[in-house]
Design a protein around this motif. Structure first.
Motif, PDB file in Angstrom:
ATOM      1  N   LEU A   3       0.604  -1.455   0.351  1.00 30.49           N
ATOM      2  CA  LEU A   3      -0.144   0.289  -0.272  1.00 30.49           C
ATOM      3  C   LEU A   3       0.646   0.854  -0.449  1.00 30.49           C
ATOM      4  O   LEU A   3       0.712   2.123  -0.850  1.00 30.49           O
ATOM      5  CB  LEU A   3      -1.019  -0.196   1.054  1.00 30.49           C
ATOM      6  N   SER A   4       2.139   0.961   0.901  1.00 29.72           N
ATOM      7  CA  SER A   4       3.161   2.333   0.743  1.00 29.72           C
ATOM      8  C   SER A   4       3.615   2.638  -0.433  1.00 29.72           C
ATOM      9  O   SER A   4       3.638   3.694  -0.535  1.00 29.72           O
ATOM     10  CB  SER A   4       4.506   1.789   1.695  1.00 29.72           C
ATOM     11  N   ARG A   5       3.842   1.470  -1.105  1.00 24.38           N
ATOM     12  CA  ARG A   5       4.811   1.401  -2.492  1.00 24.38           C
ATOM     13  C   ARG A   5       3.911   2.054  -3.092  1.00 24.38           C
ATOM     14  O   ARG A   5       4.253   3.009  -4.361  1.00 24.38           O
ATOM     15  CB  ARG A   5       4.876  -0.349  -2.713  1.00 24.38           C
ATOM     16  N   GLU A   6       2.445   1.405  -3.511  1.00 20.61           N
ATOM     17  CA  GLU A   6       1.883   1.687  -4.210  1.00 20.61           C
ATOM     18  C   GLU A   6       1.011   3.665  -4.454  1.00 20.61           C
ATOM     19  O   GLU A   6       1.342   4.306  -4.796  1.00 20.61           O
ATOM     20  CB  GLU A   6      -0.080   1.488  -4.175  1.00 20.61           C
ATOM     21  N   ALA A   7       1.477   4.099  -3.318  1.00 22.59           N
ATOM     22  CA  ALA A   7       1.635   5.545  -2.721  1.00 22.59           C
ATOM     23  C   ALA A   7       2.397   6.027  -3.620  1.00 22.59           C
ATOM     24  O   ALA A   7       2.547   7.551  -4.201  1.00 22.59           O
ATOM     25  CB  ALA A   7       1.594   6.014  -1.307  1.00 22.59           C
ATOM     26  N   TRP A   8       3.690   5.790  -3.348  1.00 20.19           N
ATOM     27  CA  TRP A   8       4.707   5.850  -3.711  1.00 20.19           C
ATOM     28  C   TRP A   8       4.700   6.075  -5.899  1.00 20.19           C
ATOM     29  O   TRP A   8       4.850   7.309  -5.966  1.00 20.19           O
ATOM     30  CB  TRP A   8       6.188   5.390  -3.095  1.00 20.19           C
TER      31      TRP A   8
ATOM     32  N   VAL B  79       2.183  -5.945   6.468  1.00 19.62           N
ATOM     33  CA  VAL B  79       1.448  -5.047   4.998  1.00 19.62           C
ATOM     34  C   VAL B  79       0.924  -3.414   5.552  1.00 19.62           C
ATOM     35  O   VAL B  79       0.298  -2.182   5.030  1.00 19.62           O
ATOM     36  CB  VAL B  79      -0.293  -5.988   4.458  1.00 19.62           C
ATOM     37  N   CYS B  80       1.291  -3.231   7.084  1.00 18.37           N
ATOM     38  CA  CYS B  80       0.535  -1.706   7.180  1.00 18.37           C
ATOM     39  C   CYS B  80       1.597  -0.504   6.050  1.00 18.37           C
ATOM     40  O   CYS B  80       3.103  -0.835   6.591  1.00 18.37           O
ATOM     41  CB  CYS B  80       0.944  -1.462   9.098  1.00 18.37           C
ATOM     42  N   PRO B  81       1.169   0.069   5.757  1.00 16.38           N
ATOM     43  CA  PRO B  81       1.138   1.204   5.227  1.00 16.38           C
ATOM     44  C   PRO B  81       1.796   2.400   5.817  1.00 16.38           C
ATOM     45  O   PRO B  81       3.133   3.598   5.271  1.00 16.38           O
ATOM     46  CB  PRO B  81       0.728   1.414   4.333  1.00 16.38           C
ATOM     47  N   THR B  82       1.834   2.682   7.337  1.00 20.32           N
ATOM     48  CA  THR B  82       2.459   3.830   8.175  1.00 20.32           C
ATOM     49  C   THR B  82       3.235   2.789   8.938  1.00 20.32           C
ATOM     50  O   THR B  82       3.889   4.509   9.689  1.00 20.32           O
ATOM     51  CB  THR B  82       1.076   4.661   8.658  1.00 20.32           C
ATOM     52  N   GLY B  83       3.276   1.630   9.199  1.00 17.78           N
ATOM     53  CA  GLY B  83       4.105   1.378  10.310  1.00 17.78           C
ATOM     54  C   GLY B  83       3.409   1.645  11.853  1.00 17.78           C
ATOM     55  O   GLY B  83       4.344   1.723  12.938  1.00 17.78           O
TER      56      GLY B  83
END
Lengths: 285, 245
Positions: A76-81, B93-97
């Protein structure tokens, strides 16, 4: 899984928008001036609307920027970047194209970033082992082929659109056929979920509470499956078959509109048909 | 970072005895009670006095019927909360930590002030251990009562999870699974403690003790003969007299 409107819109619209950026970035067609402005306006409107609607899925949208921190581990974080990178590269390329002197390598990089963004979006779902239907290579293949086919149609690329639709059709059939049996193939059932399977056959006797809860609302969606077979046919017709005919009639952009409606149906099914193993604890799928 | 620690110094967790659990839901209430006024945001309820009450809970008790190939069916009460997995898919999976696993004791926690409420961790958990709070919109989960077990302001006997402390049947046990001599490790070894959904590859720390076979009561029956073998007084005279006839 609960078919959340925000996620259906997000994956469908951003997929189309980034799909369009891929072809424009590759110079298919090569656009400059006002044509470039128009093309990228549509691409950015689709991708932007999709990304904004994804924010409505968050419980605390005011903290959305924190999602950029865990790119090392989280899709999800990679997708945001990647989304930000794709929008930036394609925005810069669009500016050069509008000025009449497109810098081709910038467009290629933009296309690559857009492709990677759609890939990362699909991996958010494909990585979830607890949803066996999604945990398979067909999930990224489906997201990517639909984005490429839709983008090609908007870009007026009839042949590429037809190839994309054909690939997406094959992948969709594989995803459905494999997905229908994948939960059973994992071996996960109420017996392994409770560990009581070694004693005998296990049946959910009484749920923990009479009402629903977050889990039953979010992970256990059984209503939509009632018409799944009909919706598969409707979705496949609108997303794949009808657009192919419309392309052959020489109207790729019109085909894209029908395709959009079909992908919305297919994406609704993507969520509604997906069984989360937690449903087993509640005696449901 | 939402990477998982390679190893943890201790592996704190629960053993739940399915043979002993009577399904009273006291652990559910004790959990809700402690966690609504201690760690993090209160565990809220939606429409608590209305027609469709719902709320966030960190522990819920299911009941299952198990029917063996031969013999009668049995009812098993099944409390379920976070299993504090070694390979916790909810963390990566957590995007924020916000979601993390502690390297010192293996407890999986949520930093609620960093949680964006995307719900992806709840999707990743095969056990349904995480619930989004209906009013705070952040993810809630079992903390293993991290604010009790190390809390020196509490009397020593209270320094265990609220669910364990309250269980009237003694069906819940808290301890360190990394220590083979601990109470929980020994219980697991003695009773064949089971992992839930091992095929999901999560390596859960918590273990469940399967119900003992019910028909073994026949094996024990000889031991249940009357304790008083040497009758005395009038009954003793009667016994001896009748014996002689």
């Amino acid at each position: 899984m609960h078919p959340a409107r925000s996620l259906i819109l997000f994956t469908t619209l951003s997929g189309l928008g980034f799909g369009l950026m891929i072809w424009l970035g590759l110079g298919l067609p090569r656009v400059t001036g006002w044509q470039a402005f128009g093309g990228y306006l549509i691409a950015f409107a689709l991708a932007g609307t999709g990304l904004i609607s994804s924010v409505f899925h968050l419980g605390r949208p005011e903290r959305a920027l924190r999602a950029f921190t865990q790119w090392r581990s989280s899709w999800l974080s990679r997708e945001a970047w990647l989304a930000v990178l794709a929008l930036t590269l394609n925005g810069l390329y669009a500016l050069t194209a509008m000025s009449g002197a497109p810098v081709a390598p910038l467009g290629w990089l933009g296309a690559l970033a857009a492709l990677a963004t759609v890939g990362a979006t699909s991996m958010i779902y494909a990585q979830i082992k607890a949803v066996p239907r999604w945990h398979h290579w067909t999930t990224p293949a489906l997201f990517l082929s639909l984005a490429l086919a839709g983008g090609a149609m908007i870009a007026g690329q009839g042949t590429l659109g037809l190839i994309g639709l054909a690939v997406a059709g094959v992948v969709q059939v594989l995803a459905w056929r494999g997905g229908d049996t994948r939960l059973a193939e994992t071996g996960t059932d109420l017996g392994t979920a409770t560990g009581l399977g070694a004693i005998g056959s296990v049946r959910a006797f009484e749920p923990p509470h009479t009402g629903g809860n977050y889990l039953t609302h979010e992970m256990i969606h059984v209503v939509g499956r009632k018409h799944a077979a009909k919706l598969r046919r409707i979705g496949a017709a609108l997303a794949l078959a009808v657009p192919a005919v419309v392309i052959l009639l020489g109207l790729p952009p019109l085909a894209a509109l029908v395709h959009l409606a079909g992908v919305l149906v297919l994406r609704w099914l993507f969520f509604a048909e997906a069984e989360h193993v937690v449903g087993l604890y509640y005696g449901k799928r | 970072m939402t990477d998982l620690p390679a190893t943890t110094d201790r592996k704190l967790g629960l053993v739940i005895d399915l043979d002993t659990c009577v399904g009273c839901h006291a652990c559910v209430i004790a959990c809700k009670g402690w966690n609504t006024e201690a760690y993090g945001a209160p565990l809220s309820d939606d429409d608590p006095y209305g027609a469709a009450p719902e709320g966030a809970f960190l522990n819920r008790v299911h009941s299952y019927e198990v029917t063996p190939e031969t013999g009668p069916a049995q009812l098993v009460h099944f409390p379920k909360s976070c299993l504090h997995c070694e390979d916790a898919p909810c963390v990566t999976v957590c995007p924020t930590g916000a979601s993390y696993k502690r390297s010192e004791d293996g407890i999986v926690l949520v930093n609620e002030s960093a949680c964006i409420g995307c719900g992806l961790c709840a999707w990743a958990c095969p056990y349904g251990a995480r619930e989004l709070d209906p009013s705070e919109h952040v993810m809630k989960k079992c903390t293993l009562c991290v604010d009790r077990i190390y809390n020196e302001n509490l009397p020593e006997e209270d320094r265990e999870p609220a669910c364990v402390r309250t269980c009237p049947a003694g069906a819940r046990h808290f301890g360190d699974f990394a220590d083979p001599e601990s109470n929980v490790s020994q219980l697991v070894a003695e009773r064949g403690g089971i992992e839930l959904m091992p095929e999901q590859g999560t390596k859960p720390v918590n273990r469940y003790l399967p119900p003992r076979p019910k028909d073994q009561i026949d094996v024990l029956a000889p031991l249940l003969e009357p304790v008083a073998q040497d009758a005395r007084g009038f009954l003793g005279w009667l016994d001896r007299t009748l014996e002689r006839l």
